[in-house]
Design a protein around this motif. Sequence first.
Motif, PDB file in Angstrom:
ATOM      1  N   GLN A 133       0.823  -1.200   0.000  1.00 42.64           N
ATOM      2  CA  GLN A 133       0.000   0.000   0.000  1.00 42.64           C
ATOM      3  C   GLN A 133       0.862   1.257   0.000  1.00 42.64           C
ATOM      4  O   GLN A 133       0.582   2.227  -0.702  1.00 42.64           O
ATOM      5  CB  GLN A 133      -0.937   0.013   1.214  1.00 42.64           C
ATOM      6  CG  GLN A 133      -1.936   1.153   1.180  1.00 42.64           C
ATOM      7  CD  GLN A 133      -2.726   1.247   2.476  1.00 42.64           C
ATOM      8  OE1 GLN A 133      -2.295   1.896   3.413  1.00 42.64           O
ATOM      9  NE2 GLN A 133      -3.877   0.597   2.517  1.00 42.64           N
ATOM     10  N   GLY A 134       1.920   1.229   0.804  1.00 43.66           N
ATOM     11  CA  GLY A 134       2.830   2.377   0.820  1.00 43.66           C
ATOM     12  C   GLY A 134       3.460   2.620  -0.535  1.00 43.66           C
ATOM     13  O   GLY A 134       3.577   3.764  -0.995  1.00 43.66           O
ATOM     14  N   LEU A 135       3.858   1.534  -1.213  1.00 42.75           N
ATOM     15  CA  LEU A 135       4.440   1.667  -2.547  1.00 42.75           C
ATOM     16  C   LEU A 135       3.416   2.208  -3.531  1.00 42.75           C
ATOM     17  O   LEU A 135       3.721   3.074  -4.363  1.00 42.75           O
ATOM     18  CB  LEU A 135       4.967   0.308  -3.021  1.00 42.75           C
ATOM     19  CG  LEU A 135       5.612   0.269  -4.419  1.00 42.75           C
ATOM     20  CD1 LEU A 135       6.795   1.222  -4.490  1.00 42.75           C
ATOM     21  CD2 LEU A 135       6.027  -1.152  -4.773  1.00 42.75           C
ATOM     22  N   ALA A 136       2.165   1.715  -3.431  1.00 42.75           N
ATOM     23  CA  ALA A 136       1.111   2.177  -4.339  1.00 42.75           C
ATOM     24  C   ALA A 136       0.811   3.662  -4.130  1.00 42.75           C
ATOM     25  O   ALA A 136       0.630   4.407  -5.100  1.00 42.75           O
ATOM     26  CB  ALA A 136      -0.149   1.344  -4.125  1.00 42.75           C
ATOM     27  N   ILE A 137       0.778   4.095  -2.878  1.00 42.18           N
ATOM     28  CA  ILE A 137       0.559   5.515  -2.602  1.00 42.18           C
ATOM     29  C   ILE A 137       1.735   6.334  -3.121  1.00 42.18           C
ATOM     30  O   ILE A 137       1.562   7.439  -3.656  1.00 42.18           O
ATOM     31  CB  ILE A 137       0.346   5.748  -1.090  1.00 42.18           C
ATOM     32  CG1 ILE A 137      -0.994   5.144  -0.659  1.00 42.18           C
ATOM     33  CG2 ILE A 137       0.374   7.242  -0.755  1.00 42.18           C
ATOM     34  CD1 ILE A 137      -1.259   5.213   0.831  1.00 42.18           C
TER      35      ILE A 137
END
Length: 529
Positions: free
Chosen positions: A143-147
């Motif tokens: 999720q952090g990478l996607a954000i």
Amino acid sequence: MNANVSAGEAPPQAGRREWIGLAVLALPTLLLSLDISVLNLALPHLSAALGATSTQQLWIVDIYGFMIAGFLITWGTLGDRIGRRKLLLIGAALFGAASVLAAYADSATTLIVARALLGISGATLMPSLLALITNMFKNPKQQGLAIGVWMSCFMGGMAIGPVVGGAMLGTFWWGSVFLIGLPVMLLLLILGPILLPEYKAPEAGRLDLLSAVLSLATLLPVIYGVKQLAAHGFGVPQLLSLLVGLAVGVVFVLRQRRLEHPLLDLRLFGNRTLRAALGVALLCSATMGGVTLLVAMYLQQVAGLSPLVAGLWLVPSFVLAIVGNMAAPALASKFNPAYTIAGGLLVTAVGLVLLTQVSSTGGIALVVAGYAIAFAGTSPMGVLSTQLVVGSAPPEKAGGASALSETNGEFGIAFGVAILGSLSAAVYQGRMTDAVPAGVTADAAAEARDSLPAATNVSADLPSQLGGQLLDAARDAFTSSLHTVALVSAGAMVLFAILAVTLLRRAAPVAGGEGQPEETGRPAESVAG
């Protein structure tokens, strides 16, 4: 319904479908930011073609941001109720239609209306995009990478905007810059239903229309008042606008407390992680918003660059910010997110200190380097604070939390421009008190002391030698104001770094409120409702 993952159960990993879906979401994100930057280049062309007055030009530029800020919370919460994918697709269709209206506008009034519709539809897209990402990527690291990818696309749009806009204006008419988004929105409308999941909160209740009106009547006067404060300083109209907005805001809050299904669930603020992440992000956005304004003014008013060339000089800052966005999740997986954010803010402070060494002549390289370092240092704060905010809310409130995060950023930038812009103006005017060369009339001197753009206009009407002396003095005074703002901002960033460590050191990145305890040991779901 309990959405929490049981203890010891790993959050599900996103697969190829989710990553392809992220690529689809990246396109409108890129477009939204590109639409902001290309307008600055098109403004002279469309103003001449439509005969826009100076007041109309201001509204053409500002109405877009006003509508986005005003509608974010309403649309973010509506997406939780009717479905985030559905709202995204509705917004995409409206954005495409408004783009055509803007491109073929035959009057300044029509263009202002079209820009307002673009802002309203843009406000449907922004929280929907972020909320869908939290639905698709449950694993905190993914999720952090996607954000980070999502924020990098926004930065990328700002970076390529001047290049794309310059190329299109050199080949086509001014309206072509608004048509860039049509293929993107068409692709989103085709692929969205296939690749993007739908999510809406169970038993969310009906949208309270009065709350939506009160939200708009709160945010628009406040944002307008802050922007006018930045442009014109303190005055009765500005203060009255702020007071009206705040008064309506009190009514809005009281109504939310009484409703069973409020537009904005105030219980979200019971989560200390969310409050702290919003607070740190607000302060940092405000600081960098003010610094960005002064850097752009330096490049154009002191260094004498055109808007296009000035935009190209700022491309390195966006590139470094993209690198920081992508690196932030990996750093946060090895170090506490609070320390990752704080470390980035200390890097920002170093870049701001470099700005204090810029001279009024030949300072382009140093101002670009200092700003690029400062801008890149805020990347971990942007990515991780966003993840902390949306992750601190339960899944059914992700749209509202996303809207809170984005409204927070919009207000922070406007607030920073007002406060740091006022500080810059005070320093400039103080420096110019005794700096106006002899031979300049009293009226011209008074105008030149008001601002650097005013001094530039005055100098053009003076004999060349006297005008050059006045302009040199004004540029020196403005550079001194940049030094002061940069120094104050650097000190503020150090304080914000300490604040981040103090308030966020016990928080961890979470995904959609799933299975992560609040600092008190209570589940996030129980805190947020």
